[in-house]
Design an enzyme around this catalytic site. Sequence first.
Site, PDB file in Angstrom:
ATOM      1  N   HIS A 189       6.223   9.849 -27.800  1.00 33.95           N
ATOM      2  CA  HIS A 189       5.245  10.624 -27.039  1.00 33.95           C
ATOM      3  C   HIS A 189       5.340  12.117 -27.359  1.00 33.95           C
ATOM      4  O   HIS A 189       4.330  12.759 -27.641  1.00 33.95           O
ATOM      5  CB  HIS A 189       5.458  10.395 -25.539  1.00 33.95           C
ATOM      6  CG  HIS A 189       4.564  11.225 -24.678  1.00 33.95           C
ATOM      7  ND1 HIS A 189       3.238  10.921 -24.463  1.00 33.95           N
ATOM      8  CD2 HIS A 189       4.798  12.371 -23.975  1.00 33.95           C
ATOM      9  CE1 HIS A 189       2.694  11.835 -23.668  1.00 33.95           C
ATOM     10  NE2 HIS A 189       3.627  12.714 -23.358  1.00 33.95           N
ATOM     11  N   GLU A 196      -5.623  16.504 -10.328  1.00 30.61           N
ATOM     12  CA  GLU A 196      -6.182  16.816 -11.641  1.00 30.61           C
ATOM     13  C   GLU A 196      -7.686  17.086 -11.591  1.00 30.61           C
ATOM     14  O   GLU A 196      -8.447  16.666 -12.452  1.00 30.61           O
ATOM     15  CB  GLU A 196      -5.880  15.677 -12.627  1.00 30.61           C
ATOM     16  CG  GLU A 196      -5.858  16.134 -14.075  1.00 30.61           C
ATOM     17  CD  GLU A 196      -5.327  15.061 -15.004  1.00 30.61           C
ATOM     18  OE1 GLU A 196      -4.477  15.405 -15.836  1.00 30.61           O
ATOM     19  OE2 GLU A 196      -5.769  13.909 -14.915  1.00 30.61           O
ATOM     20  N   LYS A 209       5.484  22.961 -13.994  1.00 32.23           N
ATOM     21  CA  LYS A 209       4.684  21.802 -13.595  1.00 32.23           C
ATOM     22  C   LYS A 209       4.462  21.807 -12.088  1.00 32.23           C
ATOM     23  O   LYS A 209       3.365  21.504 -11.609  1.00 32.23           O
ATOM     24  CB  LYS A 209       5.346  20.509 -14.041  1.00 32.23           C
ATOM     25  CG  LYS A 209       4.492  19.290 -13.711  1.00 32.23           C
ATOM     26  CD  LYS A 209       4.881  18.052 -14.476  1.00 32.23           C
ATOM     27  CE  LYS A 209       3.852  16.951 -14.262  1.00 32.23           C
ATOM     28  NZ  LYS A 209       4.165  15.720 -15.002  1.00 32.23           N
ATOM     29  N   ARG A 231       0.812  -1.225   0.000  1.00 30.18           N
ATOM     30  CA  ARG A 231       0.000   0.000   0.000  1.00 30.18           C
ATOM     31  C   ARG A 231       0.846   1.275   0.000  1.00 30.18           C
ATOM     32  O   ARG A 231       0.376   2.334   0.408  1.00 30.18           O
ATOM     33  CB  ARG A 231      -0.990   0.007   1.170  1.00 30.18           C
ATOM     34  CG  ARG A 231      -2.007  -1.125   1.117  1.00 30.18           C
ATOM     35  CD  ARG A 231      -3.078  -0.974   2.171  1.00 30.18           C
ATOM     36  NE  ARG A 231      -4.056  -2.064   2.069  1.00 30.18           N
ATOM     37  CZ  ARG A 231      -3.967  -3.215   2.751  1.00 30.18           C
ATOM     38  NH1 ARG A 231      -2.949  -3.412   3.580  1.00 30.18           N
ATOM     39  NH2 ARG A 231      -4.879  -4.145   2.611  1.00 30.18           N
ATOM     40  N   LYS A 242       1.894  11.222 -11.076  1.00 31.70           N
ATOM     41  CA  LYS A 242       0.983  10.410 -11.880  1.00 31.70           C
ATOM     42  C   LYS A 242       1.751   9.198 -12.400  1.00 31.70           C
ATOM     43  O   LYS A 242       2.789   9.342 -13.048  1.00 31.70           O
ATOM     44  CB  LYS A 242       0.418  11.215 -13.048  1.00 31.70           C
ATOM     45  CG  LYS A 242      -0.602  12.251 -12.633  1.00 31.70           C
ATOM     46  CD  LYS A 242      -0.989  13.163 -13.777  1.00 31.70           C
ATOM     47  CE  LYS A 242      -1.768  12.451 -14.855  1.00 31.70           C
ATOM     48  NZ  LYS A 242      -2.244  13.395 -15.887  1.00 31.70           N
ATOM     49  N   HIS A 282      -2.605  16.620 -25.453  1.00 36.35           N
ATOM     50  CA  HIS A 282      -2.562  15.214 -25.079  1.00 36.35           C
ATOM     51  C   HIS A 282      -3.792  14.413 -25.501  1.00 36.35           C
ATOM     52  O   HIS A 282      -3.682  13.212 -25.768  1.00 36.35           O
ATOM     53  CB  HIS A 282      -2.361  15.072 -23.569  1.00 36.35           C
ATOM     54  CG  HIS A 282      -0.958  15.357 -23.125  1.00 36.35           C
ATOM     55  ND1 HIS A 282      -0.331  16.562 -23.375  1.00 36.35           N
ATOM     56  CD2 HIS A 282      -0.054  14.594 -22.458  1.00 36.35           C
ATOM     57  CE1 HIS A 282       0.890  16.520 -22.870  1.00 36.35           C
ATOM     58  NE2 HIS A 282       1.082  15.339 -22.315  1.00 36.35           N
ATOM     59  N   GLU A 339       7.200  18.404 -24.983  1.00 40.57           N
ATOM     60  CA  GLU A 339       6.665  18.765 -23.669  1.00 40.57           C
ATOM     61  C   GLU A 339       7.196  20.122 -23.213  1.00 40.57           C
ATOM     62  O   GLU A 339       6.498  20.884 -22.545  1.00 40.57           O
ATOM     63  CB  GLU A 339       6.995  17.689 -22.635  1.00 40.57           C
ATOM     64  CG  GLU A 339       6.221  16.394 -22.802  1.00 40.57           C
ATOM     65  CD  GLU A 339       4.772  16.485 -22.349  1.00 40.57           C
ATOM     66  OE1 GLU A 339       4.368  17.533 -21.816  1.00 40.57           O
ATOM     67  OE2 GLU A 339       4.035  15.493 -22.536  1.00 40.57           O
ATOM     68  N   HIS A 350      -2.276  11.536 -27.411  1.00 48.28           N
ATOM     69  CA  HIS A 350      -2.320  10.149 -26.957  1.00 48.28           C
ATOM     70  C   HIS A 350      -2.998   9.253 -27.997  1.00 48.28           C
ATOM     71  O   HIS A 350      -2.585   8.105 -28.209  1.00 48.28           O
ATOM     72  CB  HIS A 350      -3.065  10.046 -25.627  1.00 48.28           C
ATOM     73  CG  HIS A 350      -2.225  10.388 -24.435  1.00 48.28           C
ATOM     74  ND1 HIS A 350      -2.752  10.570 -23.180  1.00 48.28           N
ATOM     75  CD2 HIS A 350      -0.895  10.587 -24.307  1.00 48.28           C
ATOM     76  CE1 HIS A 350      -1.779  10.859 -22.336  1.00 48.28           C
ATOM     77  NE2 HIS A 350      -0.645  10.880 -22.997  1.00 48.28           N
ATOM     78  N   ARG A 401      -4.845  21.410 -13.096  1.00 44.13           N
ATOM     79  CA  ARG A 401      -3.803  20.513 -13.598  1.00 44.13           C
ATOM     80  C   ARG A 401      -4.095  20.011 -15.002  1.00 44.13           C
ATOM     81  O   ARG A 401      -3.165  19.596 -15.728  1.00 44.13           O
ATOM     82  CB  ARG A 401      -3.602  19.337 -12.627  1.00 44.13           C
ATOM     83  CG  ARG A 401      -2.431  18.439 -13.016  1.00 44.13           C
ATOM     84  CD  ARG A 401      -2.036  17.477 -11.923  1.00 44.13           C
ATOM     85  NE  ARG A 401      -0.946  16.625 -12.381  1.00 44.13           N
ATOM     86  CZ  ARG A 401      -0.249  15.795 -11.605  1.00 44.13           C
ATOM     87  NH1 ARG A 401      -0.540  15.702 -10.323  1.00 44.13           N
ATOM     88  NH2 ARG A 401       0.723  15.052 -12.102  1.00 44.13           N
ATOM     89  N   ASN A 422      -2.370  18.959 -19.951  1.00 44.35           N
ATOM     90  CA  ASN A 422      -2.754  18.022 -21.006  1.00 44.35           C
ATOM     91  C   ASN A 422      -2.916  18.691 -22.363  1.00 44.35           C
ATOM     92  O   ASN A 422      -3.467  18.085 -23.287  1.00 44.35           O
ATOM     93  CB  ASN A 422      -4.060  17.313 -20.630  1.00 44.35           C
ATOM     94  CG  ASN A 422      -3.913  16.429 -19.412  1.00 44.35           C
ATOM     95  OD1 ASN A 422      -2.905  15.752 -19.249  1.00 44.35           O
ATOM     96  ND2 ASN A 422      -4.898  16.466 -18.531  1.00 44.35           N
TER      97      ASN A 422
END
Length: 364
Positions: free
Chosen positions: A268, A241, A231, A125, A147, A252, A189, A256, A245, A249
Amino acid sequence: MSQVRVIDVRTPSRRYQVHVGERLIGELGRLTRAVCPKAAKAQVISDSNVAPLYANEVVSVLADAGLICTVQIFEAGEASKNIHTLSSLLEGLASDGLTRDDIVVALGGGVVGDIAGLAAAMYLRGCAVVQLPTSLLAMVDSSVGGKCAVDLRAGKNLAGAFWQPSLVVADLSLLDSLSHELFADSCGEIIKYGVIADAALFLELEADPITAKDVGKERLVRIVARSIEIKRSVVEADEREGGLRQILNFGHTLGHAIEVASDFRLGHGSSISAGMCIIARASARMGWCSEITARRIEDVVCAHGLPTDTDIDAETLLSFATHDKKRRADHLNVVVPREIGRVELRNITIEGLREIIDLGCESR
């Protein structure tokens, strides 16, 4: 040796530092000990491309800091970023007897950072993860912010968690092993950060692309640090998010889709660059930004040798884009540029996304 920049990240779940500079691997043991003083063991998780280059050195410096080290290596590439690899890594952590006080060290690019971060989040955990990114893309993006995820057949990063690292060490010396193509791919990016939050950074990239062969390390340290600072500011304000946040993206949603539809043959950063340009052109044609803004985005992407469009058909793009994790019922949020340095979220329907694809893709 270039100056080391230290960036403090303070999120509700964890505070940590990002160290940016050259030849920092030698400091990894000391820095790791400082944030994980109770640790007895560390497991380095890497891939088949990176491990032969750096794993022995990383193990050596961690051992010098008094840590018992093991290494797990998986096959390099996005195809390994799946539940099966994750399961194997978790079994390896358990087999080596790591406890909650011990450390996972993610040595590699974005795929390694994502899957090792998720393994750390799930194992017992949650145990500490130290991110040691080896690509420019991972340094400015995936290693910071917490993330972590794996891909499912339906799409990219659809199974994951928010799990902040305990430490990030961005050693720019590791970039010397990258090909020019991989370095350039990562610049997508960095361009994104200029568009969403820093007009001065964007202007610098326009005037002097960082893919030039003579880019200085001091300049690169500064640009990498500035990207991380942008960031950091967004993540601190919205760790999970929920709103702000999502501006990270930009490009993206379609990027993606392009990446998955190409079966990850397109990198990417290149996919995100194409996504940014498609959104920018469509935004200009819909009156959300000026034609000049859209053209500047397209020109700076082109100047870094990155794609500005895709020939993937609209239905395929729409299919993959609508499996995006940011979708809510028949709507999803899309980040659109207003001007350089400022973007906004627009909640659009699936048909609205189809219109953006039709207006923004010029190669059909």
